[in-house]
Scaffold this active site. Structure first.
Site: not given
Length: 405
Positions: A120, A127, A191, A193, A225, A229, A232, A245, A249, A350
């Protein structure tokens, strides 16, 4: 135009023809199919109706996953796509080929290919800069190396899941009241993607140049994904994403052939400072893929892949620049697709600015991160020829409660 009822009005029209793997109640064995309108064109039945069952291509098209077919290379991908196109447009084929169509509501979809590796990337400048401002207020938003190479991490192929799979809230280490604690994630995120599926391998020790991208990439999928947070943030230094993570996915059921995205090619954003020679492209292009992120039915973002700083061709070039090998079934993700405005942010960290600016959903509830029972759906479209549009499938998942211990 296609003779299949409703196909010309569908985003799964004759210009699309994505591949998937499906089964039915009558025949539970997974097999390869091509989406056309509200039907699946059964490749196994089509092959068995012909006289080429012992050739490598026909054998591969009767497999339960796409890997062997993808390994046959671009020339064969294009040939088979043309043959399917002709079967679905030639009026003389209608009578026989109608028996190879399965209504989409009768199809149970599976992972379309065996994911052999998952990488990834982190290729959106918007971002990356937004996360930099959230995590490091007042400091440089972009890491010093960010504009010199596409950054990424190696994910877990084993936890790439089919569309619709329920997502269990992960456990892990996080900081609670200034102490290290182990428990369910409080900051579960998404996420949005686009994933690129490798078909043709490269020899070990030999890199792939950006200009060889189309010879090695079979097609694209959508990815979510899922990201914890809080896990992470605690584990990110010094080696980057890991348990925050690797738990899940989600991948779409349909693989859109790269050929179908030719009308969506567009100029990629300018780059500076100058990139190293191995990342330079003779034709620097991006893909106009328009994503829609829906949270419990409320559309909260519409990012576009065309805005990514590092292109998919550069990502593959960097992935193999040290001589690393890619194989049929390798998957690499674009990284979160985000744009310059709030409505184009492809993750909730975000979108809510680290939880400080809640999003109001249609039911009147303010949200920052995902709660148990929440459903996220990501869809995408791209322009086709002559004013048409094609769909890139969808990824959807619902959050279930943590089950650890």
């Amino acid at each position: 135009m296609s003779w299949v009822p409703g196909a010309d009005e569908s985003p799964y029209n004759i210009h699309n023809l994505p591949y998937g793997v499906f089964s039915t109640a009558e025949d539970p064995t997974p097999r390869i199919g091509v989406r056309i309108g509200d039907f699946v064109f059964d490749m196994k039945l089509a092959v068995r109706a012909g006289n080429c069952q012992d050739c490598p291509t026909c054998t591969a098209l009767q497999d339960q996953v796409l890997n062997r077919f993808m390994s046959l290379g671009r020339q064969m991908w294009t040939k088979v796509r043309t043959q399917v196109h002709d079967a679905l447009t030639e009026p003389s084929m209608r009578e026989v080929a109608s028996s190879w169509l399965v209504p989409i509501e009768e199809a149970q979809m599976h992972l379309p290919f065996l994911v052999t590796d998952f990488t990834d990337f982190h290729s959106s400048e918007h971002h990356t800069a937004n996360l930099g401002h959230i995590f490091r207020p007042g400091a440089e938003a972009l890491p010093a190396n960010w504009k010199y190479q596409p950054l990424g991490y190696q994910g877990r192929a084993a936890t790439v899941m089919p569309n619709g799979t329920a997502i269990t809230r992960p456990h892990g280490q996080r900081i609670v009241e200034d102490r290290v604690d182990f428990g369910p994630s409080f900051s579960l995120d998404i996420e949005a993607e686009v994933g690129f599926v490798v078909g043709s391998a490269n020899p070990l020790g030999t890199g792939i140049s950006p200009d060889e991208f189309k010879e090695h990439v079979f097609g694209v999928v959508l990815l979510n994904d899922w990201s914890a947070r809080d896990l992470q943030a605690w584990e990110n230094t010094p080696l980057g994403p890991f348990t925050g993570k690797s738990f899940a996915t989600t991948m779409s059921s349909w693989v859109t052939p790269l050929d179908a995205l030719a009308p969506a090619m567009t100029t990629a954003p300018p780059q500076g400072p100058e990139t190293p020679a191995y990342l330079k492209e003779a034709d620097r292009y991006a893909y106009d893929v328009r994503l829609s992120v829906q949270w419990n039915g409320t559309e909260v973002a519409r990012p576009n892949l065309r805005q990514m700083y590092w292109t998919p061709a550069q990502q593959l070039a960097h992935l193999t620049s040290n001589g690393a090998m890619v194989r049929p079934g390798d998957l690499f993700g674009s990284g979160t697709v985000s744009g310059p405005t709030k409505g184009e942010r492809g993750c909730f960290m975000e979108l809510t600015w680290g939880g400080q600016e809640p999003v109001m959903l249609a039911d009147g509830t303010p949200r920052t991160y995902l709660r148990d029972g929440d459903t996220v759906r990501i869809e995408a479209t791209a322009p086709g020829p002559k004013g048409t549009s094609i769909a890139l499938g969808e990824v959807e998942g619902t959050i279930g409660p943590a089950r650890h211990g």
